[in-house]
Design a protein around this motif. Structure first.
Motif, PDB file in Angstrom:
ATOM      1  N   TYR A  23      91.436 101.143  -9.778  1.00  0.00           N
ATOM      2  CA  TYR A  23      91.002 100.716  -8.418  1.00  0.00           C
ATOM      3  C   TYR A  23      91.271 101.462  -7.431  1.00  0.00           C
ATOM      4  O   TYR A  23      92.291 102.180  -7.181  1.00  0.00           O
ATOM      5  N   LYS A  24      90.437 101.557  -6.325  1.00  0.00           N
ATOM      6  CA  LYS A  24      90.528 102.042  -5.272  1.00  0.00           C
ATOM      7  C   LYS A  24      91.471 100.962  -4.271  1.00  0.00           C
ATOM      8  O   LYS A  24      90.809  99.785  -4.120  1.00  0.00           O
ATOM      9  N   VAL A  25      92.514 101.428  -3.523  1.00  0.00           N
ATOM     10  CA  VAL A  25      93.283 100.396  -2.925  1.00  0.00           C
ATOM     11  C   VAL A  25      93.390 100.852  -1.473  1.00  0.00           C
ATOM     12  O   VAL A  25      93.510 101.896  -0.973  1.00  0.00           O
ATOM     13  N   ASP A  26      92.875  99.527  -0.987  1.00  0.00           N
ATOM     14  CA  ASP A  26      92.871  99.641   0.605  1.00  0.00           C
ATOM     15  C   ASP A  26      94.426  98.885   1.078  1.00  0.00           C
ATOM     16  O   ASP A  26      94.537  97.740   1.022  1.00  0.00           O
ATOM     17  N   ASP A  27      95.378  99.652   1.174  1.00  0.00           N
ATOM     18  CA  ASP A  27      96.650  99.391   1.570  1.00  0.00           C
ATOM     19  C   ASP A  27      97.084  98.958   2.929  1.00  0.00           C
ATOM     20  O   ASP A  27      97.013  99.798   4.043  1.00  0.00           O
ATOM     21  N   ASN A  28      97.310  97.806   3.225  1.00  0.00           N
ATOM     22  CA  ASN A  28      97.635  97.247   4.306  1.00  0.00           C
ATOM     23  C   ASN A  28      99.032  96.957   4.753  1.00  0.00           C
ATOM     24  O   ASN A  28      99.610  96.099   4.079  1.00  0.00           O
ATOM     25  N   LEU A  29      99.601  97.665   5.558  1.00  0.00           N
ATOM     26  CA  LEU A  29     101.155  97.611   5.589  1.00  0.00           C
ATOM     27  C   LEU A  29     101.521  96.748   6.727  1.00  0.00           C
ATOM     28  O   LEU A  29     101.199  96.664   7.800  1.00  0.00           O
TER      29      LEU A  29
END
Length: 241
Positions: A23-29
């Protein structure tokens, strides 16, 4: 959560498992406590991280593992993983010792070192939390139930026996008489206790053999540990008689 002094390990593990699955991860910190609280309220969750796949809320790291078919242990689920790790490690340690100290490889010599190092490793596990060990031990050990201080002494007695065996393997020293009786005593009491609790009374208990917090089921492993101590004690006495 990426805040000063705290980097969420479950967030990193969640990101890693998703990437390993392609998966391509959209990482929201989340960088402040206010952001964390706002996120939980907006998404109706009590903890972070929370993963979404194609818009579907999956949940935290444990939920991701379940989603991808990985085994997730419940609070009361049992596992042999701790003893497998210990015995695999001590087996390799014993092999290294034999190959380094002896000219010829002998299975019997390897077994002696394997048993001795395993006893020391198991004692170390118990000594990390003696109180926790005793709480589990009191559930089945016959002597500890009658005399609680024996439970607190047990890890030290096991450590003494294991180190003593390591020091005396192959020596034929009369010091065996200081070590072997201890192993015989605690091993025999332990074996009788396990046989009574598991094989006669058919009780389902957790074994305290690798410490009080383990989920290893009481039975074959603990019985084997105790029988090995008895066998090693008899062997040590036999070589000096």
């Amino acid at each position: 959560m990426v805040m000063p002094g705290h980097l969420c390990p479950y967030g990193l593990k969640s990101k890693s498992i998703l990437e390993r699955k392609g998966y391509k991860v959209d990482d929201n910190l989340l960088t402040t406590r206010e952001e964390v609280d706002a996120f939980k309220k907006a998404h109706g969750v009590e903890t972070t991280p929370t993963a979404y796949i194609n818009g579907e809320q999956i949940g935290g790291y444990t939920d991701l593992k379940k989603h991808f078919g990985h085994r997730v242990l419940g609070k009361d689920d049992t596992t042999y993983a701790p003893v497998i790790a210990i015995f695999a490690s001590t087996a390799l340690m014993a092999l290294a010792i034999v190959l380094n100290l002896y000219e010829d490889f002998s299975v019997l010599t390897w077994l002696k070192w394997f048993f001795a190092t395993s006893m020391v490793a198991l004692a170390m596990q118990k000594l990390q939390d003696v109180g926790g060990f005793v709480s589990g031990f009191l559930g089945y050990d016959l002597l500890a139930q009658r005399y609680v201080p024996y439970g607190y002494a047990y890890p030290f007695l096991e450590l003494f026996t294991g180190i003593g065996m390591m020091a005396l393997i192959g020596t034929g020293s009369t010091l065996v008489w200081l070590v072997a009786p201890v192993g015989l005593f605690i091993g025999a009491i332990g074996a009788i206790s396990v046989i009574k609790a598991v094989y006669i009374e058919k009780r389902e208990l957790k074994c305290a053999c690798v410490g009080g917090g383990s989920n290893v089921p009481l039975g074959f492993i603990s019985l084997t540990e105790n029988l090995v101590m008895v066998g090693m004690g008899i062997w040590m006495i036999a070589i000096v008689v």
